[in-house]
Design a protein around this motif. Structure first.
Motif, short mmCIF file in Angstrom:
data_model
loop_
_atom_site.label_atom_id
_atom_site.label_comp_id
_atom_site.label_asym_id
_atom_site.label_seq_id
_atom_site.Cartn_x
_atom_site.Cartn_y
_atom_site.Cartn_z
N ARG A 1 0.82 -1.22 0.00
CA ARG A 1 0.00 0.00 0.00
C ARG A 1 0.85 1.26 0.00
O ARG A 1 0.35 2.36 0.24
CB ARG A 1 -0.93 -0.01 1.21
CG ARG A 1 -1.81 -1.23 1.28
CD ARG A 1 -3.25 -0.96 0.94
NE ARG A 1 -4.02 -2.18 0.82
CZ ARG A 1 -4.54 -2.87 1.81
NH1 ARG A 1 -4.39 -2.46 3.05
NH2 ARG A 1 -5.23 -3.97 1.58
N GLY A 2 2.14 1.11 -0.25
CA GLY A 2 3.01 2.27 -0.40
C GLY A 2 3.73 2.71 0.84
O GLY A 2 4.51 3.67 0.81
N GLY A 3 3.51 2.04 1.98
CA GLY A 3 4.21 2.39 3.21
C GLY A 3 5.65 1.95 3.17
O GLY A 3 6.04 1.09 2.38
N ARG A 4 6.47 2.55 4.00
CA ARG A 4 7.87 2.17 4.10
C ARG A 4 8.00 1.12 5.18
O ARG A 4 7.29 1.15 6.18
CB ARG A 4 8.72 3.39 4.47
CG ARG A 4 8.73 4.48 3.42
CD ARG A 4 9.46 4.06 2.13
NE ARG A 4 10.82 3.66 2.36
CZ ARG A 4 11.86 4.47 2.33
NH1 ARG A 4 11.71 5.74 2.06
NH2 ARG A 4 13.08 4.01 2.56
N ALA A 5 8.93 0.19 4.99
CA ALA A 5 9.07 -0.92 5.93
C ALA A 5 10.54 -1.26 6.10
O ALA A 5 11.32 -1.20 5.14
CB ALA A 5 8.31 -2.13 5.42
#
Length: 180
Positions: free
Chosen positions: A139-143
């Motif tokens: 969903r486009g989040g950074r991890a």
């Protein structure tokens, strides 16, 4: 304004000391809320011990509490901690991977509510959290993953010493060059 809107952190019980170190590295003026799931037993008291070196307040929230920047929200024993856009959601749904609180529900709810403005840190050492981290990235989040093992597709690996710099990169959007 920061492109980062929420930081979610998930860790197995055996990473409690590392989580305490992580919390001590967070800046006193962190401009986003932090939601934290640490696997725990039903009688573990963790907010005080985890907050002793943290410059931010570490609290166990109630359902529907407002998310406030500069606060760390620790999942209460026996509840899954999830987030809506601006509030906490607690759940007594069945355990996942033998855990309640579990990491996956937090990461998945952050992906739903915050999408690309969410960032997730997963401490390795347990199977819980990997699926949620994957959803967050999709969903486009950074991890990023802290600890040994694979970071997974599209994820980063950071050491505890690198977390502060990783957060700083996420918190400050790149400046656009002014065209004449």
């Amino acid at each position: 304004m920061s492109p980062l809107g929420l930081l979610v952190v998930g860790a197995p019980r055996n990473a409690a000391a590392e989580v305490e170190v992580l919390l001590s590295l967070l800046p006193a003026r962190l401009n986003v809320p932090v939601a934290l799931v640490l696997h725990r037993g039903p009688y573990d008291s963790l907010a005080g011990p985890l907050g002793r070196r943290c410059l931010l307040p570490v609290v166990e929230p109630d359902d529907k509490d407002e998310l406030v920047a500069g606060h760390v929200y620790l999942a209460p024993a026996g509840y899954h901690l999830m987030v809506d856009r601006d509030s906490i959601a607690l759940s007594r749904e069945p355990s996942e991977h033998g855990q309640r609180p579990a990491i996956n529900p937090l990461f998945e709810s952050a992906a739903d509510a915050y999408g690309p403005s969410a960032a997730g840190l997963l401490f390795s050492g347990h199977e819980d959290g990997w699926a949620g981290l994957s959803v967050l990235r999709e969903r486009g989040g950074r991890a990023a993953v802290v600890g040994e093992g694979e970071a997974g597709e599209g994820g980063e690996r950071v050491s505890l010493n690198e977390v502060k710099a990783w957060l700083a990169r996420l918190s400050y959007g790149s400046r656009m060059k002014v065209q004449p």
